[in-house]
Design an enzyme around this catalytic site. Structure first.
Site, PDB file in Angstrom:
ATOM      1  N   GLU A 188       0.830  -1.206   0.000  1.00  0.00           N
ATOM      2  CA  GLU A 188       0.000   0.000   0.000  1.00  0.00           C
ATOM      3  C   GLU A 188       0.868   1.261   0.000  1.00  0.00           C
ATOM      4  O   GLU A 188       0.546   2.243  -0.659  1.00  0.00           O
ATOM      5  CB  GLU A 188      -0.943  -0.003   1.202  1.00  0.00           C
ATOM      6  CG  GLU A 188      -1.989  -1.096   1.121  1.00  0.00           C
ATOM      7  CD  GLU A 188      -3.043  -0.979   2.198  1.00  0.00           C
ATOM      8  OE1 GLU A 188      -3.502   0.153   2.456  1.00  0.00           O
ATOM      9  OE2 GLU A 188      -3.408  -2.014   2.764  1.00  0.00           O
ATOM     10  N   VAL A 215       3.919   1.693  -1.258  1.00  0.00           N
ATOM     11  CA  VAL A 215       4.621   1.940  -2.526  1.00  0.00           C
ATOM     12  C   VAL A 215       3.710   2.514  -3.605  1.00  0.00           C
ATOM     13  O   VAL A 215       4.190   2.998  -4.628  1.00  0.00           O
ATOM     14  CB  VAL A 215       5.351   0.680  -3.058  1.00  0.00           C
ATOM     15  CG1 VAL A 215       6.382   0.193  -2.071  1.00  0.00           C
ATOM     16  CG2 VAL A 215       4.384  -0.421  -3.435  1.00  0.00           C
ATOM     17  N   ARG A 216       2.408   2.495  -3.384  1.00  0.00           N
ATOM     18  CA  ARG A 216       1.480   3.098  -4.348  1.00  0.00           C
ATOM     19  C   ARG A 216       1.565   4.622  -4.348  1.00  0.00           C
ATOM     20  O   ARG A 216       1.061   5.271  -5.251  1.00  0.00           O
ATOM     21  CB  ARG A 216       0.055   2.643  -4.053  1.00  0.00           C
ATOM     22  CG  ARG A 216      -0.150   1.151  -4.289  1.00  0.00           C
ATOM     23  CD  ARG A 216      -1.550   0.743  -3.951  1.00  0.00           C
ATOM     24  NE  ARG A 216      -2.509   1.505  -4.716  1.00  0.00           N
ATOM     25  CZ  ARG A 216      -3.158   1.073  -5.778  1.00  0.00           C
ATOM     26  NH1 ARG A 216      -2.932  -0.134  -6.216  1.00  0.00           N
ATOM     27  NH2 ARG A 216      -4.032   1.829  -6.389  1.00  0.00           N
ATOM     28  N   SER A 257      14.331  -6.825   0.432  1.00  0.00           N
ATOM     29  CA  SER A 257      13.963  -7.743  -0.646  1.00  0.00           C
ATOM     30  C   SER A 257      13.822  -9.166  -0.124  1.00  0.00           C
ATOM     31  O   SER A 257      14.719  -9.688   0.530  1.00  0.00           O
ATOM     32  CB  SER A 257      15.039  -7.717  -1.729  1.00  0.00           C
ATOM     33  OG  SER A 257      14.807  -8.736  -2.670  1.00  0.00           O
ATOM     34  N   ARG A 313      13.778 -11.537  -2.133  1.00  0.00           N
ATOM     35  CA  ARG A 313      14.506 -12.337  -3.122  1.00  0.00           C
ATOM     36  C   ARG A 313      15.884 -12.748  -2.598  1.00  0.00           C
ATOM     37  O   ARG A 313      16.388 -13.820  -2.929  1.00  0.00           O
ATOM     38  CB  ARG A 313      14.664 -11.537  -4.410  1.00  0.00           C
ATOM     39  CG  ARG A 313      15.352 -12.324  -5.491  1.00  0.00           C
ATOM     40  CD  ARG A 313      15.381 -11.566  -6.791  1.00  0.00           C
ATOM     41  NE  ARG A 313      16.045 -12.369  -7.809  1.00  0.00           N
ATOM     42  CZ  ARG A 313      16.529 -11.872  -8.922  1.00  0.00           C
ATOM     43  NH1 ARG A 313      16.399 -10.597  -9.181  1.00  0.00           N
ATOM     44  NH2 ARG A 313      17.123 -12.652  -9.784  1.00  0.00           N
ATOM     45  N   ARG A 355      10.632 -17.842  -1.775  1.00  0.00           N
ATOM     46  CA  ARG A 355       9.861 -16.715  -1.244  1.00  0.00           C
ATOM     47  C   ARG A 355       8.414 -16.688  -1.731  1.00  0.00           C
ATOM     48  O   ARG A 355       7.576 -16.013  -1.153  1.00  0.00           O
ATOM     49  CB  ARG A 355      10.527 -15.391  -1.594  1.00  0.00           C
ATOM     50  CG  ARG A 355      10.373 -15.017  -3.066  1.00  0.00           C
ATOM     51  CD  ARG A 355      11.005 -13.703  -3.376  1.00  0.00           C
ATOM     52  NE  ARG A 355      10.899 -13.391  -4.788  1.00  0.00           N
ATOM     53  CZ  ARG A 355      11.016 -12.192  -5.272  1.00  0.00           C
ATOM     54  NH1 ARG A 355      11.244 -11.179  -4.461  1.00  0.00           N
ATOM     55  NH2 ARG A 355      10.930 -11.970  -6.561  1.00  0.00           N
ATOM     56  N   ARG A 410      -4.593   7.977   3.819  1.00  0.00           N
ATOM     57  CA  ARG A 410      -4.467   6.733   4.579  1.00  0.00           C
ATOM     58  C   ARG A 410      -4.993   6.798   6.014  1.00  0.00           C
ATOM     59  O   ARG A 410      -4.982   5.797   6.714  1.00  0.00           O
ATOM     60  CB  ARG A 410      -3.012   6.274   4.588  1.00  0.00           C
ATOM     61  CG  ARG A 410      -2.487   5.939   3.205  1.00  0.00           C
ATOM     62  CD  ARG A 410      -3.302   4.861   2.550  1.00  0.00           C
ATOM     63  NE  ARG A 410      -2.763   4.516   1.231  1.00  0.00           N
ATOM     64  CZ  ARG A 410      -3.099   3.446   0.567  1.00  0.00           C
ATOM     65  NH1 ARG A 410      -3.994   2.616   1.037  1.00  0.00           N
ATOM     66  NH2 ARG A 410      -2.569   3.203  -0.611  1.00  0.00           N
TER      67      ARG A 410
END
Length: 181
Positions: free
Chosen positions: A56, A58-59, A69, A71, A127, A154
């Site tokens: 939310e 990063v939007r 990360s 990853r 992941r 928000r």
């Protein structure tokens, strides 16, 4: 949540090309309190929230984001953390003990499965089974105008309780610094 101090960003005075004047972060804060349209300081917040909340955050395209990360982090080398606490004033849904037991049971199974996969798979493939409840570190920076917009959007009762908690923290922090949001 952790509030990192205001980043020491410099404002350049381009009126005099040969000489650049630097204004430190305390002066920027004073100037912005006098005239919020200047939008000078860069406010940086570090949060540890669940992965769903990071999606939310990063939007908000005018904020700059740096996120841990999944990853590359090998969660089998450290304990997997999940976010499962929320103040009661933010959600009355999380009070059913039976539901909470089912939820924690699933998270334990996911952690066991992840660790099993990591014996033969790399973190970038393993992941894929990690849930949104995974604790994630996210560093977010932005100007006052961006944070004001974030808080406005928000803090709504219709927002997810966890993002509302983040928004209220940001709003209270900026208000305590003297800004009117």
């Amino acid at each position: 949540f952790i509030f990192s101090k205001i980043q020491n960003q410099n404002l350049y005075n381009y009126k005099i090309r040969e000489k650049v004047n630097f204004i430190n972060s305390e002066e920027q804060l004073k100037l912005t309190l006098q005239n919020p349209d200047l939008d000078l300081p860069l406010f940086i917040f570090t949060f540890i929230v669940d992965r769903g909340v990071t999606h939310e955050i990063v939007r908000h395209r005018t904020l700059s984001i740096s996120q841990e990360s999944t990853r590359y982090v090998k969660y089998n080398k450290k304990e997997i953390e999940f976010i499962n606490e929320l103040p009661k004033e933010y959600s009355s849904e999380l009070t059913n003990i039976a539901d909470f037991s089912v939820w924690t049971f699933m998270l334990e199974k996911i952690e066991q499965t992840y660790n099993a996969l990591m014996t033969n798979w790399s973190a970038q493939y393993s992941r894929s089974i990690l849930p949104n409840a995974l604790a994630s570190k996210i560093v977010v920076s932005g100007r006052l105008s961006s944070w004001t917009n974030f808080v406005r959007l928000r803090s709504s009762q219709q927002s997810h309780p966890q993002i509302r908690l983040v928004s209220d923290f940001v709003g209270n922090t900026l208000t305590n610094l003297g800004f009117k949001l």
